[in-house]
Design a protein around this motif. Sequence first.
Motif, PDB file in Angstrom:
ATOM      1  N   VAL A   1      71.192  15.503  11.561  1.00 32.54           N
ATOM      2  CA  VAL A   1      72.349  14.763  11.065  1.00 32.54           C
ATOM      3  C   VAL A   1      72.945  15.410   9.808  1.00 32.54           C
ATOM      4  CG1 VAL A   1      73.089  12.568  10.047  1.00 32.54           C
ATOM      5  CG2 VAL A   1      71.750  12.584  12.143  1.00 32.54           C
TER       6      VAL A   1
ATOM      7  N   PHE B   1      75.191  18.295  10.619  1.00 30.04           N
ATOM      8  CA  PHE B   1      76.343  17.732  11.324  1.00 30.04           C
ATOM      9  C   PHE B   1      77.326  17.121  10.324  1.00 30.04           C
ATOM     10  CE2 PHE B   1      78.595  14.168  13.192  1.00 30.04           C
ATOM     11  CZ  PHE B   1      79.103  14.705  14.374  1.00 30.04           C
TER      12      PHE B   1
ATOM     13  N   ALA C   1      79.171  13.666  17.598  1.00 37.39           N
ATOM     14  CA  ALA C   1      77.792  13.338  17.954  1.00 37.39           C
ATOM     15  C   ALA C   1      77.857  12.500  19.219  1.00 37.39           C
ATOM     16  CB  ALA C   1      77.122  12.563  16.831  1.00 37.39           C
TER      17      ALA C   1
ATOM     18  N   ASP D   1      67.960  13.521  14.962  1.00 38.19           N
ATOM     19  CA  ASP D   1      68.875  14.565  15.400  1.00 38.19           C
ATOM     20  C   ASP D   1      69.832  13.998  16.439  1.00 38.19           C
ATOM     21  OD1 ASP D   1      67.389  16.265  13.813  1.00 38.19           O
ATOM     22  OD2 ASP D   1      66.588  17.461  15.466  1.00 38.19           O
ATOM     23  N   VAL D   2      70.963  14.647  16.574  1.00 34.61           N
ATOM     24  CA  VAL D   2      71.944  14.258  17.584  1.00 34.61           C
ATOM     25  C   VAL D   2      72.205  15.431  18.522  1.00 34.61           C
ATOM     26  CG1 VAL D   2      73.072  12.589  16.086  1.00 34.61           C
ATOM     27  CG2 VAL D   2      73.902  14.955  16.130  1.00 34.61           C
TER      28      VAL D   2
ATOM     29  N   SER E   1      75.338  17.346  19.788  1.00 32.02           N
ATOM     30  CA  SER E   1      76.710  17.441  19.278  1.00 32.02           C
ATOM     31  C   SER E   1      77.512  18.443  20.087  1.00 32.02           C
ATOM     32  CB  SER E   1      76.696  17.843  17.796  1.00 32.02           C
ATOM     33  OG  SER E   1      75.978  19.053  17.611  1.00 32.02           O
TER      34      SER E   1
ATOM     35  N   VAL F   1      81.538  10.108  15.880  1.00 32.13           N
ATOM     36  CA  VAL F   1      80.622   9.648  16.926  1.00 32.13           C
ATOM     37  C   VAL F   1      81.452   9.271  18.155  1.00 32.13           C
ATOM     38  CG1 VAL F   1      78.916   7.916  17.594  1.00 32.13           C
ATOM     39  CG2 VAL F   1      78.941   8.797  15.245  1.00 32.13           C
TER      40      VAL F   1
END
Length: 337
Positions: free
Chosen positions: A89, A92, A104, A218-219, A221, A326
């Motif tokens: 994150v 990001f 995300a 974590d994402v 992306s 998002v």
Amino acid sequence: MRMKSKLMGAVGALAMLTGAQAAMAGGHGGEITVAYFLEWPMPFQYAKANGIYEEEMGVKINWVSFDAGTAMSAAMASGDVQISVSQGVPPFVVAASAGQDIKAVDVAVSYSENDNCVVSSALEIDKTNVMDLEGKRVAVPLGTAAHYGFLSQMNHFGVDISKLEVVDMAPNESAPAFAQGSLDMACGWGGSLRTMLDHGNVLLTGAEKEDLGILVFDVTSAPADFVAEEGELLSKFLKITADMNDRWNSGAAAQAEMLPVIAKDAGMDEDATAATMATFVFPSVEDQLSEKWLGGGAADFMSGVAGVFVDAGSIPSALGTYADAVDTAPLAAAKGM
């Protein structure tokens, strides 16, 4: 202190690269590039290793490993990468704050024991005498989850980071230097963190960090243009990823089958893979779409991360909201597939 100038340089580079995003969006020509981390074992790698993504998505996938989430951001900005799996994150947020149009699209993994800072055993510093860190040499991968955790912990303990010698190093570089004694503290994750722990101790456990609101997740992306123009393809990717997470979460039998494949793909032995994944949580699609995560909590957390970076002088300013960074549509569509 070198930390601010190095991160500001990275932010400036990201801003300059942002315009290149459109170069790759849309016209992938039946081929996309997906970024991931080695020594960061996750269920998706079972599908990766067995060619399930290519088979079900109908495209060729170039899988490229990265050392840090900041490099993933730059690669997405330049159009070289269309999807990044398990981007932290903080990197990001750094990219989004710099004006990079990035989204995300899922919560890849939640973890707190697997990302931390380690102090050299020789210093005998723990949470009772953290102020003794002043004047010490600390390796931090700037703009990453480890960087955010470092800043948050120092803020909690009241340590003035301007009194530390902070150097920007990827964990795979700082771990051997830390082991050799040329660093007093190093921050990282995965295999590098395990190496660091052989030569030092943490200041706060994962549970203690969570109690202070220092979350680590974590994402997945992707550049906004890719999300908009290739939403169905992205949803298929997220669907396969979610299926692998569900399979892993189903219990010991599935894990026993998946573990050797994941370990090999991650470049790890099975024992280390099992130990690492035991500290990971892979939320279901329903959980990810809930208020706790992508339904609001993730954007709020991103604002908090940005605030810490602004206060530390690491980025010039934060966005008014990170809600626009998002995009739940691809994951919601994956749920219906």
